[in-house]
Design a protein around this motif. Sequence first.
Motif, PDB file in Angstrom:
ATOM      1  N   VAL A 288      -3.126  10.646   4.268  1.00  5.24           N
ATOM      2  CA  VAL A 288      -3.325   9.251   4.675  1.00  5.24           C
ATOM      3  C   VAL A 288      -2.345   8.894   5.784  1.00  5.24           C
ATOM      4  CG1 VAL A 288      -3.207   6.856   3.885  1.00  5.24           C
ATOM      5  CG2 VAL A 288      -4.242   8.595   2.435  1.00  5.24           C
ATOM      6  N   GLU A 289      -1.113   9.348   5.659  1.00  9.05           N
ATOM      7  CA  GLU A 289      -0.108   9.083   6.684  1.00  9.05           C
ATOM      8  C   GLU A 289      -0.500   9.723   8.018  1.00  9.05           C
ATOM      9  OE1 GLU A 289       4.669   9.699   7.451  1.00  9.05           O
ATOM     10  OE2 GLU A 289       3.825  10.110   5.470  1.00  9.05           O
TER      11      GLU A 289
ATOM     12  N   PHE B 101       0.804  -1.229   0.000  1.00  8.13           N
ATOM     13  CA  PHE B 101       0.000   0.000   0.000  1.00  8.13           C
ATOM     14  C   PHE B 101       0.833   1.273   0.000  1.00  8.13           C
ATOM     15  CE2 PHE B 101      -3.095  -2.995   1.875  1.00  8.13           C
ATOM     16  CZ  PHE B 101      -4.076  -2.865   0.905  1.00  8.13           C
ATOM     17  N   ASN B 102       2.128   1.177  -0.129  1.00 11.73           N
ATOM     18  CA  ASN B 102       3.004   2.344  -0.071  1.00 11.73           C
ATOM     19  C   ASN B 102       2.717   3.338  -1.196  1.00 11.73           C
ATOM     20  OD1 ASN B 102       5.017   4.003   0.889  1.00 11.73           O
ATOM     21  ND2 ASN B 102       6.657   2.877  -0.130  1.00 11.73           N
ATOM     22  N   LYS B 103       2.315   2.854  -2.357  1.00 14.94           N
ATOM     23  CA  LYS B 103       2.067   3.762  -3.478  1.00 14.94           C
ATOM     24  C   LYS B 103       0.803   4.591  -3.285  1.00 14.94           C
ATOM     25  CE  LYS B 103       0.106  -0.109  -5.973  1.00 14.94           C
ATOM     26  NZ  LYS B 103       0.270  -0.982  -7.094  1.00 14.94           N
ATOM     27  N   TYR B 104      -0.088   4.183  -2.382  1.00 13.74           N
ATOM     28  CA  TYR B 104      -1.323   4.922  -2.134  1.00 13.74           C
ATOM     29  C   TYR B 104      -1.181   5.955  -1.015  1.00 13.74           C
ATOM     30  CZ  TYR B 104      -3.247   1.111  -4.859  1.00 13.74           C
ATOM     31  OH  TYR B 104      -3.495   0.213  -5.844  1.00 13.74           O
ATOM     32  N   PHE B 105      -0.039   5.962  -0.328  1.00 13.06           N
ATOM     33  CA  PHE B 105       0.143   6.878   0.801  1.00 13.06           C
ATOM     34  C   PHE B 105       0.461   8.284   0.320  1.00 13.06           C
ATOM     35  CE2 PHE B 105       1.645   3.451   4.004  1.00 13.06           C
ATOM     36  CZ  PHE B 105       0.354   3.010   4.118  1.00 13.06           C
ATOM     37  N   ASN B 106      -0.189   9.250   0.915  1.00 14.89           N
ATOM     38  CA  ASN B 106       0.198  10.641   0.773  1.00 14.89           C
ATOM     39  C   ASN B 106       0.235  11.224   2.182  1.00 14.89           C
ATOM     40  OD1 ASN B 106      -2.449  11.291   1.490  1.00 14.89           O
ATOM     41  ND2 ASN B 106      -3.107  11.548  -0.632  1.00 14.89           N
TER      42      ASN B 106
END
Length: 118
Positions: free
Chosen positions: A68-69, A60-65
């Motif tokens: 979200v973080e 899911f790292n590519k969906y984090f901004n």
Amino acid sequence: MEYLLLGFLTGLSLILAIGAQNIFVIEQGLKKQYVFLVCLVCSISDLILIFLGIFIFELFNKYFNSNVELVFNVALVIFLLHFIYSKIKAYNTAINFDSDLTSITVFNIFLKLLDLRI
């Protein structure tokens, strides 16, 4: 500096949360009740959870901004504070080190390790 503080606070919260598991392991060791089973289940569950955490984070790292973080960090802090509070509240009772081991079965210890209440 921001990442240093975040890493320090996250590490501190994880150490406090894992401390509850260590208290249970030490308690079972002092009681001399199923010590091998307790250590085995704790180490296997830690191994599984660490690998799941690494793989899920990478997935899911590519969906984090940043938003979200932030949501995940706030949720993590709330969860860990609740978890620590509940463990401190649960372990606020006196520990009985009686040698009567017949009342606790292996199944009950296993369920307690997995935090499944009966």
